[in-house]
Enzyme design. Structure first.
Site, PDB file in Angstrom:
ATOM      1  CB  CYS A  84       7.950  73.224 -22.774  1.00  0.00           C
ATOM      2  SG  CYS A  84       8.974  74.717 -22.924  1.00  0.00           S
ATOM      3  CG  HIS A 193       6.277  74.511 -18.391  1.00  0.00           C
ATOM      4  ND1 HIS A 193       7.001  73.337 -18.427  1.00  0.00           N
ATOM      5  CD2 HIS A 193       6.991  75.433 -19.079  1.00  0.00           C
ATOM      6  CE1 HIS A 193       8.124  73.546 -19.105  1.00  0.00           C
ATOM      7  NE2 HIS A 193       8.140  74.800 -19.520  1.00  0.00           N
ATOM      8  CD  GLU A 195       5.142  71.262 -16.114  1.00  0.00           C
ATOM      9  OE1 GLU A 195       6.317  71.484 -16.481  1.00  0.00           O
ATOM     10  OE2 GLU A 195       4.181  71.264 -16.916  1.00  0.00           O
TER      11      GLU A 195
END
EC number: 4.3.2.10
Length: 213
Positions: A84, A193, A195
């Site tokens: 990001c 992202h 994750e």
């Protein structure tokens, strides 16, 4: 049996670092959350998260002397993955509300507000990785989770030097094209992202771990 890769998640005050730690542990890494120079320099891989404004992230990185340690890793060919705003600060500058802030300058380009009617760009989106991408191997057609209002919308890498291998650039669209990932030898980054991107994000992190050697 091969030992788990040792990854340091850079802890410099950015939000959401715990989810990055958990995601890396889920795919088999041994993770340390730290900004200590020895942890940053000695890890097999360094993950640089980033949430919020470009200028604020640059200021936080400077406060813990992280720019120097990231630069040392890059200069030494040691793997780094930005996420990001961790991608955005690798470019030359960020422009927010008419104010320009210098970035790390690893890649040419300016981070600017997205040219879209709806901002922030929040949710799942597709990517257009280049042929031969190692990060996106096997997940080229998957969707990933984005949360951002700014991005790099032009790529002006100088390919006039034949000895240099140009970075591989992945694009996405939201009101126009923007860079959603860059792979540049040991230095990689994603605007989305991983994750927060479910199974596709986990596989991307596995792919990154496989590049660590």
């Amino acid at each position: 049996m091969k030992s788990a890769p040792k990854i340091t998640v850079l802890d410099y005050g950015s939000g959401n670092v715990r989810s990055a730690v958990r995601a890396l542990e889920h795919v088999g890494a041994e993770v340390t959350l730290s900004h200590a120079s020895e942890d940053v320099l000695n890890a097999d891989g360094l993950l640089v998260p980033g949430v919020g404004a470009f200028a604020a992230v640059m200021e936080q990185l400077k406060k813990v002397d992280a720019l120097r340690w990231i630069g040392r890793r890059v200069a030494g060919g040691r793997p780094v993955l930005g996420i990001c705003v961790g991608l955005q600060v690798l470019f030359e500058e960020g422009v927010e509300h008419g104010v320009s802030t210098p970035g790390m300058g690893e890649w040419p380009g300016t981070v600017e507000r997205l040219a879209a009617e709806v901002v922030p760009h929040m949710g799942w989106n597709t990517v257009e990785p280049p042929e031969g991408s190692r990060l996106f191997a096997g997940i080229e057609d998957e969707r990933f989770y984005f949360v951002h209002s700014y991005g790099v919308q032009r790529w002006d890498f100088d390919v006039s030097q034949p000895a240099m291998t140009p970075p591989q650039v992945t694009w996405s669209e939201h009101g126009g094209r923007f860079i959603s990932a860059v792979e540049n030898g040991p230095l990689c980054a994603t605007q989305f992202h991983p994750e927060k991107s479910g199974d596709a994000g986990a596989e991307l992190l596995r792919n990154w771990l496989r590049t660590l050697g």
